[in-house]
Scaffold this motif. Sequence first.
Motif, PDB file in Angstrom:
ATOM      1  N   MET A   1      23.833  37.384  30.616  1.00 53.06           N
ATOM      2  CA  MET A   1      23.656  38.050  31.892  1.00 53.06           C
ATOM      3  C   MET A   1      25.028  38.417  32.447  1.00 53.06           C
ATOM      4  N   ALA A   2      25.396  39.657  32.334  1.00 46.01           N
ATOM      5  CA  ALA A   2      26.723  40.106  32.754  1.00 46.01           C
ATOM      6  C   ALA A   2      26.767  40.280  34.263  1.00 46.01           C
ATOM      7  N   ILE A   3      27.424  39.367  34.931  1.00 45.85           N
ATOM      8  CA  ILE A   3      27.568  39.428  36.386  1.00 45.85           C
ATOM      9  C   ILE A   3      28.803  40.242  36.743  1.00 45.85           C
ATOM     10  N   ILE A   4      29.850  40.118  35.918  1.00 45.02           N
ATOM     11  CA  ILE A   4      31.096  40.833  36.173  1.00 45.02           C
ATOM     12  C   ILE A   4      30.966  42.253  35.642  1.00 45.02           C
ATOM     13  N   ILE A   5      31.214  43.222  36.512  1.00 43.77           N
ATOM     14  CA  ILE A   5      31.151  44.619  36.100  1.00 43.77           C
ATOM     15  C   ILE A   5      32.487  45.053  35.513  1.00 43.77           C
ATOM     16  N   LYS A   6      33.596  44.813  36.249  1.00 36.47           N
ATOM     17  CA  LYS A   6      34.918  45.154  35.735  1.00 36.47           C
ATOM     18  C   LYS A   6      35.975  44.434  36.567  1.00 36.47           C
ATOM     19  N   PRO A   7      37.151  44.196  35.969  1.00 32.33           N
ATOM     20  CA  PRO A   7      38.246  43.615  36.757  1.00 32.33           C
ATOM     21  C   PRO A   7      38.886  44.674  37.646  1.00 32.33           C
ATOM     22  N   LEU A   8      39.441  44.241  38.754  1.00 32.55           N
ATOM     23  CA  LEU A   8      40.151  45.140  39.669  1.00 32.55           C
ATOM     24  C   LEU A   8      41.610  45.213  39.246  1.00 32.55           C
ATOM     25  N   VAL A   9      42.043  46.378  38.816  1.00 34.77           N
ATOM     26  CA  VAL A   9      43.430  46.566  38.419  1.00 34.77           C
ATOM     27  C   VAL A   9      43.983  47.713  39.259  1.00 34.77           C
ATOM     28  N   THR A  10      44.069  47.481  40.563  1.00 34.90           N
ATOM     29  CA  THR A  10      44.613  48.468  41.488  1.00 34.90           C
ATOM     30  C   THR A  10      45.991  48.002  41.942  1.00 34.90           C
ATOM     31  N   GLU A  11      46.708  48.870  42.609  1.00 33.91           N
ATOM     32  CA  GLU A  11      48.032  48.495  43.106  1.00 33.91           C
ATOM     33  C   GLU A  11      47.948  47.333  44.085  1.00 33.91           C
ATOM     34  N   LYS A  12      46.965  47.379  44.969  1.00 35.71           N
ATOM     35  CA  LYS A  12      46.823  46.333  45.982  1.00 35.71           C
ATOM     36  C   LYS A  12      46.509  44.979  45.339  1.00 35.71           C
ATOM     37  N   MET A  13      45.573  44.956  44.372  1.00 37.62           N
ATOM     38  CA  MET A  13      45.204  43.694  43.735  1.00 37.62           C
ATOM     39  C   MET A  13      46.331  43.180  42.847  1.00 37.62           C
ATOM     40  N   THR A  14      47.069  44.064  42.202  1.00 40.39           N
ATOM     41  CA  THR A  14      48.203  43.654  41.392  1.00 40.39           C
ATOM     42  C   THR A  14      49.281  43.025  42.260  1.00 40.39           C
ATOM     43  N   LYS A  15      49.490  43.573  43.450  1.00 39.54           N
ATOM     44  CA  LYS A  15      50.467  43.019  44.383  1.00 39.54           C
ATOM     45  C   LYS A  15      50.049  41.612  44.826  1.00 39.54           C
ATOM     46  N   ILE A  16      48.766  41.418  45.102  1.00 41.73           N
ATOM     47  CA  ILE A  16      48.263  40.095  45.499  1.00 41.73           C
ATOM     48  C   ILE A  16      48.424  39.107  44.348  1.00 41.73           C
ATOM     49  N   THR A  17      48.108  39.531  43.126  1.00 42.08           N
ATOM     50  CA  THR A  17      48.233  38.658  41.960  1.00 42.08           C
ATOM     51  C   THR A  17      49.682  38.267  41.729  1.00 42.08           C
ATOM     52  N   ASP A  18      50.596  39.229  41.817  1.00 43.49           N
ATOM     53  CA  ASP A  18      52.014  38.926  41.623  1.00 43.49           C
ATOM     54  C   ASP A  18      52.544  37.994  42.706  1.00 43.49           C
ATOM     55  N   LYS A  19      52.107  38.199  43.931  1.00 43.96           N
ATOM     56  CA  LYS A  19      52.563  37.393  45.062  1.00 43.96           C
ATOM     57  C   LYS A  19      52.101  35.945  44.933  1.00 43.96           C
ATOM     58  N   THR A  20      50.884  35.734  44.421  1.00 43.58           N
ATOM     59  CA  THR A  20      50.335  34.383  44.340  1.00 43.58           C
ATOM     60  C   THR A  20      50.674  33.692  43.028  1.00 43.58           C
ATOM     61  N   SER A  21      51.305  34.383  42.078  1.00 43.84           N
ATOM     62  CA  SER A  21      51.602  33.800  40.769  1.00 43.84           C
ATOM     63  C   SER A  21      52.999  33.186  40.681  1.00 43.84           C
ATOM     64  N   VAL A  22      53.771  33.233  41.759  1.00 41.25           N
ATOM     65  CA  VAL A  22      55.149  32.747  41.745  1.00 41.25           C
ATOM     66  C   VAL A  22      55.259  31.543  42.674  1.00 41.25           C
ATOM     67  N   ASP A  23      55.934  30.468  42.193  1.00 32.56           N
ATOM     68  CA  ASP A  23      56.191  29.310  43.055  1.00 32.56           C
ATOM     69  C   ASP A  23      57.091  29.743  44.201  1.00 32.56           C
ATOM     70  N   ARG A  24      56.754  29.328  45.412  1.00 32.19           N
ATOM     71  CA  ARG A  24      57.519  29.695  46.606  1.00 32.19           C
ATOM     72  C   ARG A  24      58.213  28.461  47.178  1.00 32.19           C
ATOM     73  N   THR A  25      59.455  28.622  47.615  1.00 26.40           N
ATOM     74  CA  THR A  25      60.183  27.559  48.309  1.00 26.40           C
ATOM     75  C   THR A  25      60.498  28.057  49.713  1.00 26.40           C
TER      76      THR A  25
END
Length: 120
Positions: A1-25
């Motif tokens: 049962m495919a619930i996921i239609i497609k991943p979001l690969v937009t500029e906005k989502m890429t920016k959120i992913t990059d921002k949350t993937s780095v350790d912050r001090t």
Amino acid sequence: MAIIIKPLVTEKMTKITDKTSVDRTYTPKAGRNKGQQVTKKATPRYGFIVKPDANKFEIKKEIESLYNVTVIGVNTMRYAGKRVSRYTKAGLVRGQRNAFKKAIVTLKEGDTIDFYSNIQ
């Protein structure tokens, strides 16, 4: 049962992913750790377009089975279809875009998803 239609690969989502993937001090200005440097662990976030009737538990289960990662949290939001119109030679054409549901998935620190791994 495919619930996921497609991943979001937009500029906005890429920016959120990059921002949350780095350790912050950072240095808090108030509270218990005032003046001490605190490191915030990276918990990467990824976006997906999912079926409108899918719930958070189903989304979590499918992401974990498809990408072999541990999901900490799932945030969902529903978008209504927007009415659109355009002028053509035949006159005014009216329609409506499809409604959809978006899921933002937070993974355990250290886990990542590579959307481009199966492209040849």
